[in-house]
Write a protein that holds these residues in place. Structure first.
Motif, PDB file in Angstrom:
ATOM      1  N   GLY A  81      56.330  28.171  51.313  1.00 23.47           N
ATOM      2  CA  GLY A  81      55.732  28.790  52.539  1.00 23.47           C
ATOM      3  C   GLY A  81      55.129  27.607  53.001  1.00 23.47           C
ATOM      4  O   GLY A  81      54.102  27.963  54.408  1.00 23.47           O
ATOM      5  N   ALA A  82      53.721  27.377  52.354  1.00 20.85           N
ATOM      6  CA  ALA A  82      52.769  26.159  53.018  1.00 20.85           C
ATOM      7  C   ALA A  82      53.657  24.866  52.876  1.00 20.85           C
ATOM      8  O   ALA A  82      54.422  24.347  52.780  1.00 20.85           O
ATOM      9  N   PRO A  83      52.904  24.353  54.502  1.00 23.51           N
ATOM     10  CA  PRO A  83      53.114  23.028  54.452  1.00 23.51           C
ATOM     11  C   PRO A  83      52.864  21.649  53.316  1.00 23.51           C
ATOM     12  O   PRO A  83      53.238  20.510  53.338  1.00 23.51           O
TER      13      PRO A  83
ATOM     14  N   GLU B  87      61.395  23.478  53.551  1.00 26.57           N
ATOM     15  CA  GLU B  87      63.037  22.875  53.645  1.00 26.57           C
ATOM     16  C   GLU B  87      63.177  21.870  52.508  1.00 26.57           C
ATOM     17  O   GLU B  87      64.206  21.461  51.977  1.00 26.57           O
ATOM     18  N   ALA B  88      61.943  20.673  52.936  1.00 22.13           N
ATOM     19  CA  ALA B  88      62.162  19.785  51.767  1.00 22.13           C
ATOM     20  C   ALA B  88      61.606  20.100  50.748  1.00 22.13           C
ATOM     21  O   ALA B  88      62.309  19.422  49.262  1.00 22.13           O
TER      22      ALA B  88
ATOM     23  N   ILE C 122      53.514  16.887  38.448  1.00 21.61           N
ATOM     24  CA  ILE C 122      54.076  18.119  39.398  1.00 21.61           C
ATOM     25  C   ILE C 122      53.975  17.314  41.071  1.00 21.61           C
ATOM     26  O   ILE C 122      52.894  15.378  40.976  1.00 21.61           O
ATOM     27  N   ALA C 123      54.206  17.498  42.272  1.00 27.71           N
ATOM     28  CA  ALA C 123      54.124  16.450  43.765  1.00 27.71           C
ATOM     29  C   ALA C 123      54.450  17.656  44.460  1.00 27.71           C
ATOM     30  O   ALA C 123      54.959  17.957  44.862  1.00 27.71           O
ATOM     31  N   GLU C 124      53.628  16.954  45.727  1.00 28.74           N
ATOM     32  CA  GLU C 124      53.355  17.356  47.407  1.00 28.74           C
ATOM     33  C   GLU C 124      54.610  17.061  47.629  1.00 28.74           C
ATOM     34  O   GLU C 124      55.164  16.085  47.591  1.00 28.74           O
TER      35      GLU C 124
END
Length: 121
Positions: free
Chosen positions: A16-18, A69-70, A62-64
């Motif tokens: 839910g966060a950008p 959607e992404a 881990i990856a941002e």
């Protein structure tokens, strides 16, 4: 190619966060490098191990990713690829504390106690 000892988990972080992120965790295994390389190639994500995890037996990558959607697209693709290497745990559904059972475990345990449904036949 399936390895039951890898204990693979794919998790959506910061939903839910950008700045949503994807985490792929597994027990160190020679096939793990290949799996992570495939996930990187398929998703375009720069999955990295945090510095404090570099020597750990349980690898975290881990990856941002970005928005919801992404994150969902990356999660689905990562689970699809990881499934070729072993069973993938769904941490969103099966989180538990000490002494607790997961919803899946509870359903299996109670399955033999459920009354048979009368379907009218």
């Amino acid at each position: 190619m399936t390895n039951i000892n890898m204990n693979i988990r794919v998790t959506k972080l910061y939903q839910g966060a950008p700045w949503g992120a994807l985490e792929v965790a597994f027990n160190s295994d020679p096939e793990g490098d290949k799996m992570i390389a495939e996930i990187r190639e398929a998703t375009g994500l720069d999955l990295k191990r945090p510095p404090a995890n570099v020597l750990a037996m349980r690898e975290l990558h881990i990856a941002e990713v970005g928005g919801e959607e992404a994150l969902e697209l990356a999660f689905v693709k990562a689970v699809e690829i990881a499934s070729k290497y072993g069973e993938v745990q769904d941490s969103q559904k099966n989180m538990k504390g000490p002494g607790e059972v997961t919803p899946n475990e509870l359903g299996k345990a109670l399955g033999h106690h459920r009354p048979q449904m009368d379907d009218g036949r």
